[in-house]
Design an enzyme around this catalytic site. Structure first.
Site, mmCIF file in Angstrom:
data_model
loop_
_atom_site.group_PDB
_atom_site.id
_atom_site.type_symbol
_atom_site.label_atom_id
_atom_site.label_comp_id
_atom_site.label_asym_id
_atom_site.label_seq_id
_atom_site.Cartn_x
_atom_site.Cartn_y
_atom_site.Cartn_z
ATOM 1 N N GLU A 166 6.029 -13.235 -14.046
ATOM 2 C CA GLU A 166 5.357 -12.063 -13.458
ATOM 3 C C GLU A 166 4.783 -11.106 -14.491
ATOM 4 O O GLU A 166 3.766 -10.474 -14.225
ATOM 5 C CB GLU A 166 6.282 -11.317 -12.478
ATOM 6 C CG GLU A 166 7.483 -10.649 -13.103
ATOM 7 C CD GLU A 166 8.256 -9.784 -12.098
ATOM 8 O OE1 GLU A 166 9.443 -9.539 -12.341
ATOM 9 O OE2 GLU A 166 7.668 -9.336 -11.094
ATOM 10 N N ARG A 170 3.185 0.514 -5.235
ATOM 11 C CA ARG A 170 3.105 -0.184 -3.944
ATOM 12 C C ARG A 170 1.842 -1.039 -3.821
ATOM 13 O O ARG A 170 1.625 -1.697 -2.802
ATOM 14 C CB ARG A 170 3.131 0.832 -2.808
ATOM 15 C CG ARG A 170 4.314 1.774 -2.847
ATOM 16 C CD ARG A 170 4.227 2.793 -1.750
ATOM 17 N NE ARG A 170 4.441 2.178 -0.464
ATOM 18 C CZ ARG A 170 5.620 1.967 0.095
ATOM 19 N NH1 ARG A 170 6.711 2.357 -0.533
ATOM 20 N NH2 ARG A 170 5.725 1.385 1.255
ATOM 21 N N GLU A 177 16.475 -15.689 -13.223
ATOM 22 C CA GLU A 177 15.893 -14.349 -13.288
ATOM 23 C C GLU A 177 14.935 -14.226 -14.486
ATOM 24 O O GLU A 177 13.855 -13.642 -14.379
ATOM 25 C CB GLU A 177 17.023 -13.301 -13.369
ATOM 26 C CG GLU A 177 16.589 -11.888 -13.710
ATOM 27 C CD GLU A 177 15.546 -11.297 -12.766
ATOM 28 O OE1 GLU A 177 15.267 -11.876 -11.706
ATOM 29 O OE2 GLU A 177 14.968 -10.248 -13.129
ATOM 30 N N LYS A 189 10.838 -13.295 -14.686
ATOM 31 C CA LYS A 189 10.264 -12.241 -15.536
ATOM 32 C C LYS A 189 9.106 -12.786 -16.377
ATOM 33 O O LYS A 189 8.085 -12.122 -16.543
ATOM 34 C CB LYS A 189 11.337 -11.664 -16.476
ATOM 35 C CG LYS A 189 12.335 -10.746 -15.814
ATOM 36 C CD LYS A 189 11.718 -9.413 -15.465
ATOM 37 C CE LYS A 189 12.290 -8.744 -14.260
ATOM 38 N NZ LYS A 189 12.394 -9.388 -13.008
ATOM 39 N N CYS A 207 0.820 -1.213 0.000
ATOM 40 C CA CYS A 207 0.000 0.000 0.000
ATOM 41 C C CYS A 207 0.857 1.268 0.000
ATOM 42 O O CYS A 207 1.955 1.306 0.529
ATOM 43 C CB CYS A 207 -0.935 0.086 1.190
ATOM 44 S SG CYS A 207 -1.917 -1.393 1.425
ATOM 45 N N ASN A 220 -0.685 1.700 5.899
ATOM 46 C CA ASN A 220 0.164 0.733 5.200
ATOM 47 C C ASN A 220 0.794 -0.147 6.261
ATOM 48 O O ASN A 220 1.462 0.358 7.166
ATOM 49 C CB ASN A 220 1.253 1.464 4.398
ATOM 50 C CG ASN A 220 2.342 0.519 3.907
ATOM 51 O OD1 ASN A 220 2.072 -0.638 3.621
ATOM 52 N ND2 ASN A 220 3.559 1.007 3.811
ATOM 53 N N GLY A 221 0.577 -1.456 6.153
ATOM 54 C CA GLY A 221 1.144 -2.377 7.133
ATOM 55 C C GLY A 221 0.139 -3.460 7.461
ATOM 56 O O GLY A 221 -0.879 -3.611 6.783
ATOM 57 N N LYS A 268 5.385 -3.249 -6.431
ATOM 58 C CA LYS A 268 6.825 -3.055 -6.624
ATOM 59 C C LYS A 268 7.595 -3.241 -5.319
ATOM 60 O O LYS A 268 8.647 -3.864 -5.291
ATOM 61 C CB LYS A 268 7.055 -1.636 -7.155
ATOM 62 C CG LYS A 268 8.506 -1.274 -7.347
ATOM 63 C CD LYS A 268 8.900 -1.459 -8.770
ATOM 64 C CE LYS A 268 10.374 -1.282 -9.026
ATOM 65 N NZ LYS A 268 10.862 -2.335 -9.922
ATOM 66 N N TRP A 294 -2.772 -2.658 -1.675
ATOM 67 C CA TRP A 294 -2.434 -4.029 -2.047
ATOM 68 C C TRP A 294 -3.029 -4.874 -0.941
ATOM 69 O O TRP A 294 -2.553 -4.876 0.197
ATOM 70 C CB TRP A 294 -0.923 -4.210 -2.108
ATOM 71 C CG TRP A 294 -0.510 -5.546 -2.649
ATOM 72 C CD1 TRP A 294 -0.395 -5.897 -3.960
ATOM 73 C CD2 TRP A 294 -0.146 -6.714 -1.890
ATOM 74 N NE1 TRP A 294 -0.001 -7.207 -4.063
ATOM 75 C CE2 TRP A 294 0.166 -7.737 -2.811
ATOM 76 C CE3 TRP A 294 -0.071 -6.998 -0.541
ATOM 77 C CZ2 TRP A 294 0.553 -9.001 -2.421
ATOM 78 C CZ3 TRP A 294 0.317 -8.272 -0.141
ATOM 79 C CH2 TRP A 294 0.630 -9.257 -1.083
ATOM 80 N N HIS A 349 16.606 -35.600 -14.753
ATOM 81 C CA HIS A 349 16.339 -36.222 -13.449
ATOM 82 C C HIS A 349 14.890 -36.005 -13.016
ATOM 83 O O HIS A 349 14.570 -36.150 -11.850
ATOM 84 C CB HIS A 349 17.311 -35.675 -12.399
ATOM 85 C CG HIS A 349 18.734 -36.015 -12.706
ATOM 86 N ND1 HIS A 349 19.235 -37.292 -12.594
ATOM 87 C CD2 HIS A 349 19.747 -35.258 -13.189
ATOM 88 C CE1 HIS A 349 20.515 -37.307 -12.969
ATOM 89 N NE2 HIS A 349 20.846 -36.073 -13.347
HETATM 90 C C1 AGP Z 1 11.079 -8.582 -9.665
HETATM 91 O O1 AGP Z 1 10.746 -8.140 -10.925
HETATM 92 C C2 AGP Z 1 10.238 -8.111 -8.564
HETATM 93 N N1 AGP Z 1 9.943 -6.755 -8.604
HETATM 94 C C3 AGP Z 1 10.626 -8.648 -7.183
HETATM 95 O O2 AGP Z 1 11.060 -9.962 -7.279
HETATM 96 C C4 AGP Z 1 11.661 -7.822 -6.389
HETATM 97 O O3 AGP Z 1 12.930 -7.970 -6.936
HETATM 98 C C5 AGP Z 1 11.631 -8.288 -4.933
HETATM 99 O O4 AGP Z 1 10.356 -8.047 -4.398
HETATM 100 C C6 AGP Z 1 12.678 -7.627 -4.083
HETATM 101 O O5 AGP Z 1 12.522 -6.242 -4.041
HETATM 102 P P1 AGP Z 1 13.686 -5.293 -3.564
HETATM 103 O O6 AGP Z 1 14.812 -5.458 -4.502
HETATM 104 O O7 AGP Z 1 13.088 -3.927 -3.583
HETATM 105 O O8 AGP Z 1 14.060 -5.735 -2.171
#
Ligand code: AGP
Length: 590
Positions: A474, A27, A467, A471, A2, A99-100, A585, A73, A490
């Site tokens: 997500e 957020r 990685e 991507k 949030c 937020n929390g 994010k 969120w 395996h």
């Molecule tokens: C990746 O595309 C995501 N946004 C996510 O995995 C992100 O890297 C993760 O939440 C960690 O965030 P940070 O680097 O802000 O700690």
């Protein structure tokens, strides 16, 4: 997660709250709302949609004395209108955005029910509003009521609060970020500086346990009933560039900023002759018998490279996922240096790790993109990524910056300068990929309809595969897995069907042949194998190649390929690229 925002004083509230909220929707973005007080009345609007939906729902208005807003969120309760913030107390004495997570909200709810309170939402936040009201009805003092309320809340909260009886902006904070912006004739607060930088460059970072009140003229901050003198810092507001600059999405813009980000990083940490790292940090790393990386998501995958760089220096090194390590910490030796890698510097799981380390008095190095973030402020040593604002939920340029910074740091620890020479070829290679991105778009057109996909590599190519598969999940909503080439037979090979896309990364001469053999085994079973290779190892039939870069840095062109592939697959599927479903994010809840 949030995002919260508030303001008090002479302001265009509609513009400040809605524009600011839009900048905070990284957020969370499953519902949004605002409340403002005008001529002694509080007006509330909330929607079960994004900030743009809220903007359409809020009719133009002028004037106002104080306002708050929220982009959500969902943690407790589905994202409907009732559960959207701001929440209000039963008799509407208080309106709050939060937020929390309030961990003990169930028991507090029962207690409030005994006091006659009736609940209208499924959220944990509603209890905060009612507790404030319950205390206020007895104490007749807002600040005393906030202090009392904080005393019974367990969990995390950053709250902006309006009381119906005055035109002040109240706040309280514990374990979720909150920042005050000091203006002229108006004061502001928000989850981060971004919505406030058009109004001020003077900020106060609030610490856990702090609460207080903003009026148009001043900020009063308290901790446990005692007034404290705030520390005001200036921030370089130019850093908060929030423009698309002609790009259709932030993700595309940010992928293509990577070469410049790497260039800038090189300039910040190397002056042409020597590295510019804090010598105390370099000594600490040289003396360390182990370097442990803690991180989540993409930052964790970048940390895997940090481990490789350290191992090449002969150091013991491991990387752990923050949310796991926070509960199952390995007992460190006194000479371990912990490196917390986080784009945002606000990831709750990592903050938990940091708390554990701080309690034990162990040194931490924070690698973040966000000066003034919780992790950055609390670390013993801090290195910034200088990647500029990253708006898209997908981490792209920040991954590139993390890996390059870890390479530079390892070089400095090892007393070498070769990574700097390597940076030029890396930047050239990435620029070349940007120019040839339509080749990756063509590949995306072949695979975007697939339900499943695999990325395969060995050694550092496997780290890149991890990685890239994140991507693809997500952004493109394609179920993707990453495997070391030798591991498929395996078990996972059973999942290979006709036309299952398998992307193989080939950049290491040591394993190139073995990996190509693994990929042949998959194509014999019907997979659509797409090989991405360095020019030196290119073979006829490979789907994409990139100009060579030194050794481990090959992960960067590979990951740029993966970023584009997921971007274009999502584009073909007409998905919301910058804001994929269910995500945010900055993951500021556990
Ligand atoms: C990746 O595309 C995501 N946004 C996510 O995995 C992100 O890297 C993760 O939440 C960690 O965030 P940070 O680097 O802000 O700690």
């Amino acid at each position: 997660m949030c995002g919260i925002i508030g303001g008090v004083g002479k302001l265009d509230y509609r513009d400040y709250l809605l524009t600011g909220l839009k900048k905070l929707d990284y957020r969370g973005y499953d519902s949004a709302g605002l409340a403002y007080r005008k001529d002694g009345k509080v007006i509330l609007k909330k929607v079960a949609g994004r900030v743009d939906d809220l903007s359409r729902a809020v009719a133009p208005f002028s004037g106002g004395e104080v306002g708050i807003a929220h982009t959500r969120w969902a943690t407790h309760g589905v994202p409907n209108q009732a559960n959207a913030h701001p929440h209000f107390s039963m008799r509407r004495d208080f309106y709050i955005v939060h937020n929390g997570v309030i961990e003990n909200y169930r028991s507090l709810k029962n207690l409030l029910k005994d006091h006659g309170y009736i609940f209208h939402t499924d959220t944990d936040t509603e209890v905060i509003a009612d507790l404030l009201e319950d205390n206020y009805r007895q104490k007749k003092d807002v600040l005393a009521s906030i202090s009392e309320t904080m005393g019974v809340l367990r969990g995390s909260f950053a709250c902006a609060i309006i009381c119906k009886d005055d035109s002040n902006l109240y706040f309280m904070k514990k374990a979720s970020p909150l920042l005050i912006g000091l203006g002229k004739g108006a004061n502001y607060l928000a989850s981060d500086a971004l919505p406030m930088v058009d109004y001020t460059d003077k900020f106060i970072d609030l610490e856990d346990g702090e609460y207080g009140v903003l009026t148009p003229a001043e900020a009063k901050i308290y901790i446990a009933g005692k007034a404290i003198a705030p520390v005001v810092t200036s921030r370089d507001t130019a850093r908060y560039d929030y423009d698309l600059d002609g790009y259709p999405t932030f993700m595309l813009k940010e992928i293509e900023e990577s070469p410049d980000v790497i260039h800038c990083l090189g300039d910040n940490y190397f002056d042409g002759e020597k590295y510019l790292f804090d010598q105390k940090l370099i000594r600490a790393l040289r003396d360390a018998d182990e370097v442990v990386f803690l991180a989540c998501g993409t930052s964790y995958y970048a940390s895997l490279l940090g481990v490789e760089f350290m191992k090449r220096l002969g150091k013991r090194s491991e990387a752990y996922i923050g949310s796991e390590w926070a509960y199952y910490p390995t007992l460190p030796s006194k000479k371990t240096v912990f490196v917390l890698v986080s784009q945002s510097g606000e990831t709750a799981d990592l903050i938990l790790c940091q708390k554990f380390l701080l309690d034990k008095g162990l040194p931490t190095l924070a690698i973040t993109n966000t000066k003034g973030s919780t992790i950055e402020r609390k670390a013993t040593y801090s290195l910034l990524l200088y990647a500029g604002l990253e708006v898209a939920v997908a981490a792209t340029k920040s991954y590139m910056a993390q890996v390059v910074l870890l390479a530079l740091l390892a070089n400095a620890v090892g007393g070498r300068t070769s990574a700097v020479a390597g940076l030029d070829s890396l930047i050239r290679s990435l620029r070349d990929i940007v120019l040839r991105k339509e080749g990756i778009h063509a590949i995306a057109k072949r695979i975007f309809v697939s339900r499943d996909a695999f990325y395969v590599g060995r050694g550092h190519d496997f780290a890149a595969a991890l990685e890239c598969s994140l991507k693809l999940k997500e952004i493109s909503y394609i179920h993707a897995e990453a495997y070391p080439g030798g591991e498929l037979k395996h078990g996972p090979i059973a999942l290979i069907e006709k036309d299952t896309p398998v992307i193989g990364f080939v950049s290491d001469p040591l394993t190139a042949l073995a990996l190509r053999n693994n990929l042949t085994e998959l194509s014999s079973r019907g997979a659509t194998v797409l090989i991405v290779s360095s020019e030196a190892l290119r073979e006829e039939g490979d789907s994409f190649s990139y100009p060579d870069v030194p050794s481990l840095l090959a992960v960067l062109p590979e990951v740029m390929f993966g970023q584009y592939l997921s971007y274009y697959a999502a584009l073909e599927k007409k998905l919301p690229i910058d804001k994929p479903r269910n995500l945010a994010k900055s993951v500021t809840v556990e």
